[in-house]
Design a protein around this motif. Sequence first.
Motif, mmCIF file in Angstrom:
data_model
loop_
_atom_site.group_PDB
_atom_site.id
_atom_site.type_symbol
_atom_site.label_atom_id
_atom_site.label_comp_id
_atom_site.label_asym_id
_atom_site.label_seq_id
_atom_site.Cartn_x
_atom_site.Cartn_y
_atom_site.Cartn_z
ATOM 1 N N TYR A 210 -37.353 -35.448 2.010
ATOM 2 C CA TYR A 210 -38.386 -35.036 2.971
ATOM 3 C C TYR A 210 -38.061 -33.667 3.559
ATOM 4 C CZ TYR A 210 -40.762 -39.586 3.143
ATOM 5 O OH TYR A 210 -41.484 -40.705 2.832
ATOM 6 N N TRP A 211 -36.793 -33.457 3.857
ATOM 7 C CA TRP A 211 -36.352 -32.187 4.447
ATOM 8 C C TRP A 211 -36.621 -31.026 3.490
ATOM 9 C CZ3 TRP A 211 -30.706 -30.201 4.523
ATOM 10 C CH2 TRP A 211 -30.639 -29.045 5.312
ATOM 11 N N LEU A 212 -36.261 -31.190 2.220
ATOM 12 C CA LEU A 212 -36.471 -30.127 1.240
ATOM 13 C C LEU A 212 -37.958 -29.845 1.018
ATOM 14 C CD1 LEU A 212 -33.725 -31.026 -1.418
ATOM 15 C CD2 LEU A 212 -33.682 -29.187 0.298
ATOM 16 N N LEU A 213 -38.773 -30.894 0.992
ATOM 17 C CA LEU A 213 -40.220 -30.700 0.843
ATOM 18 C C LEU A 213 -40.788 -29.947 2.050
ATOM 19 C CD1 LEU A 213 -41.354 -34.164 -0.592
ATOM 20 C CD2 LEU A 213 -41.232 -31.986 -1.808
ATOM 21 N N SER A 214 -40.301 -30.293 3.230
ATOM 22 C CA SER A 214 -40.753 -29.599 4.445
ATOM 23 C C SER A 214 -40.381 -28.122 4.394
ATOM 24 C CB SER A 214 -40.134 -30.247 5.686
ATOM 25 O OG SER A 214 -40.554 -31.583 5.831
ATOM 26 N N ILE A 215 -39.176 -27.827 3.919
ATOM 27 C CA ILE A 215 -38.735 -26.434 3.801
ATOM 28 C C ILE A 215 -39.624 -25.670 2.827
ATOM 29 C CG2 ILE A 215 -36.880 -24.952 2.951
ATOM 30 C CD1 ILE A 215 -34.885 -26.968 4.076
ATOM 31 N N LEU A 216 -39.985 -26.301 1.706
ATOM 32 C CA LEU A 216 -40.854 -25.650 0.723
ATOM 33 C C LEU A 216 -42.212 -25.315 1.331
ATOM 34 C CD1 LEU A 216 -40.089 -27.692 -2.533
ATOM 35 C CD2 LEU A 216 -39.443 -25.331 -2.020
ATOM 36 N N PHE A 217 -42.785 -26.257 2.070
ATOM 37 C CA PHE A 217 -44.071 -26.000 2.720
ATOM 38 C C PHE A 217 -43.947 -24.903 3.776
ATOM 39 C CE2 PHE A 217 -45.492 -30.448 1.487
ATOM 40 C CZ PHE A 217 -46.391 -29.981 0.554
ATOM 41 N N GLU A 218 -42.853 -24.931 4.518
ATOM 42 C CA GLU A 218 -42.642 -23.910 5.547
ATOM 43 C C GLU A 218 -42.523 -22.519 4.923
ATOM 44 O OE1 GLU A 218 -39.218 -25.297 7.566
ATOM 45 O OE2 GLU A 218 -40.283 -26.867 8.682
ATOM 46 N N LEU A 219 -41.814 -22.426 3.801
ATOM 47 C CA LEU A 219 -41.678 -21.145 3.102
ATOM 48 C C LEU A 219 -43.022 -20.664 2.564
ATOM 49 C CD1 LEU A 219 -38.336 -21.707 1.126
ATOM 50 C CD2 LEU A 219 -38.695 -20.232 3.131
ATOM 51 N N ALA A 220 -43.801 -21.599 2.030
ATOM 52 C CA ALA A 220 -45.118 -21.244 1.496
ATOM 53 C C ALA A 220 -46.024 -20.705 2.600
ATOM 54 C CB ALA A 220 -45.756 -22.457 0.825
ATOM 55 N N PHE A 221 -46.019 -21.356 3.749
ATOM 56 C CA PHE A 221 -46.866 -20.902 4.845
ATOM 57 C C PHE A 221 -46.322 -19.628 5.475
ATOM 58 C CE2 PHE A 221 -49.097 -24.846 4.504
ATOM 59 C CZ PHE A 221 -50.329 -24.586 5.069
ATOM 60 N N ALA A 222 -45.013 -19.429 5.421
ATOM 61 C CA ALA A 222 -44.445 -18.168 5.921
ATOM 62 C C ALA A 222 -44.943 -16.994 5.087
ATOM 63 C CB ALA A 222 -42.921 -18.234 5.893
#
Length: 237
Positions: A210-222
Motif C-alpha cells: 500500500y505504501w509503495l502504491l501511494s508513493i507512485l500516485f504521489e509522484l504521478a500527481f507531483a
Amino acid sequence: MQAIDFQFAIDQLPHILTGVPFTLLIALVSMAVSLLIGSVFAFIRLFRIPVLRQFVTLYVSFFRGTPLIVQLFAFFYGIPYVLSKMSDSFGLSFHPDMVSPLAVALIAFSLHSAAHLTEVVRSALLAVDKGQLEAAKIVGMTTKQAMVRIILPQAFVVALPNLGNQLVQLLKATSLSFTIGVLEIMGISRIIANDGYQFLETYLVSAVIYWLLSILFELAFAMLEKRARVYRRSLGR
C-alpha cells in the motif's frame, strides 16, 4: 517473543501481489466515477438549482458524515434486498449471489468519494476569478464555452492537489472491501495470515505494498502539479 519470519513474508509476496489489480481497479474506477458525479453535483450547488441543490446538500452531508464501512455494509446487504423486491414485483427470478462483492465495492466507494469531490470541485470553481466568465461572455462566448475553455481548465489546476490526496485516501480505503469478500490486497493477506498464523509478517507485506502504491500516485500527481504550475504561469496567474 517469536522473531519475525522474513522468509515467510518474502514467500507470500507474489501471492499478495495478485490482489493489486483489484485494489487498483476499485481505486481508479471509483475515482473516475466519483469525479464525474462530484463535478455534476458541484455545478448544481454552484448554480443553486432548486430541489436538486437540496438533494446534493443532503447527499454530501450523509456520505461525509457516516463511516465508510457502514456504507459498504449497507450497500452489500441493501442492493440484493432492493433487487429482490423489484424482481418479485416484475415476476423475475433473483438470487443475492448474482450481485458480486466487487460491484458493490465499486458502487459504495464511488458514491462515498463523490461526496468529498463535490466540495473539492466546487471550491476549485469558486477559486477562479468570476471576472473571467464575464470577460468570456463579452467576447461572444456562451456560458458553456467559457466553462469548457477557460473556467474548467483553471479549476482543474486548483483542484489537482486535493484530487491527488483523495485518490491516495481512496487507495487505502479499498482495504475495507475485504469485509464483503473482495480478494484485493487485504483480502488475500487475511486468508494467508489466517491459514499460516503469521499475522505480523503478512500484514507488514501488505502495508509495504500500500505504501509503495501511494508513493507512485504521489509522484504521478507531483508531475501533474509541476505541469499545472507551468500552465498557470502561461496564463499569467
